[in-house]
Design an enzyme around this catalytic site. Sequence first.
Site, PDB file in Angstrom:
ATOM      1  N   GLY A  20       1.839  -0.082   4.611  1.00 39.89           N
ATOM      2  CA  GLY A  20       1.672  -1.068   3.554  1.00 39.89           C
ATOM      3  C   GLY A  20       1.860  -2.458   4.137  1.00 39.89           C
ATOM      4  O   GLY A  20       2.596  -2.631   5.110  1.00 39.89           O
ATOM      5  N   LYS A  24       2.426   6.650   5.176  1.00 38.89           N
ATOM      6  CA  LYS A  24       1.549   5.611   4.614  1.00 38.89           C
ATOM      7  C   LYS A  24       2.069   4.238   5.025  1.00 38.89           C
ATOM      8  O   LYS A  24       3.266   3.974   4.975  1.00 38.89           O
ATOM      9  CB  LYS A  24       1.518   5.702   3.078  1.00 38.89           C
ATOM     10  CG  LYS A  24       0.536   4.722   2.443  1.00 38.89           C
ATOM     11  CD  LYS A  24      -0.899   5.123   2.719  1.00 38.89           C
ATOM     12  CE  LYS A  24      -1.893   4.056   2.259  1.00 38.89           C
ATOM     13  NZ  LYS A  24      -1.921   2.893   3.199  1.00 38.89           N
ATOM     14  N   SER A  65       0.795  -1.237   0.000  1.00 40.36           N
ATOM     15  CA  SER A  65       0.000   0.000   0.000  1.00 40.36           C
ATOM     16  C   SER A  65       0.819   1.275   0.000  1.00 40.36           C
ATOM     17  O   SER A  65       0.276   2.346  -0.251  1.00 40.36           O
ATOM     18  CB  SER A  65      -0.938   0.026   1.213  1.00 40.36           C
ATOM     19  OG  SER A  65      -1.971  -0.902   1.055  1.00 40.36           O
TER      20      SER A  65
END
Length: 270
Positions: A217, A215, A78
Amino acid sequence: MIFENKNVNRRHLILFPLPFLASKALIAADIQERADWSRFFIEAGATGTVVVVDARHGRESTFVHDAERAHRRYTPASTFKIPHSLFALDSGVLRDEFQRIPWDGLKRPVEAWNADQDLRTAMRNSTVWVYERFAKQIGMQRETAYLQLLKYGNAVATGSAPFWVEGDLAISAHEQIAFLQKLYRNELGFRVDHQRLVKDVLINEAGKEWILRAKTGWSGKIGWWVGWVEWPSGPVFFASNIDTPNRLGDLPKRIDVTRNILRSIDALPR
């Protein structure tokens, strides 16, 4: 254009040793191994790496835990939503952060996904189907061209779908940092307003003097957390990845370990 893999139990680790060709900046950097940071991984029961580039006060210092692993390429999972959002904006698949992306009505395992989305919610919730839709609209040829433009990891969009989780795309922690530094400076070769928008939707937290943009992932086997903390004196970039043999049980460790390391150098408030 971006889509995330919903079949997390079948995600594969892409483990490409990175020939020591990294960028000129990386080769020239004074990289300091932080053996003392191992305690944060040990306390969490985690195995992984972290790269931190502290660019405060007009200086740039690079610190690393597990230098060998930091050069090893893994599927970005991600974290690829960051560049992929730029691809969607540049291609016209996505107009802006206000564009409504209608839900197709299919129930999915994360409740937040079962509704209309926009760029901000899709990034915050890592909404799989939104990025799957973007990817189909952008197409493989254009995806590859964007990857090559950015020199993002091995810059390939081949293999099983989605290529950034199940396929062949792979990137190292050092390469994640190099990408983030260019995004921070609006130097990625995309419209500046698009780069600024993506940075805006990456905001996780903020204090009086700092902003955290990041972010997560997860590939099923590897968990990432990448981003930077902005201070008046300059940014502190980070990219960490850990093994997740206990799957969901291990996921909080990627953030916990990294936060503790950032706090230890006063890059995040204690």
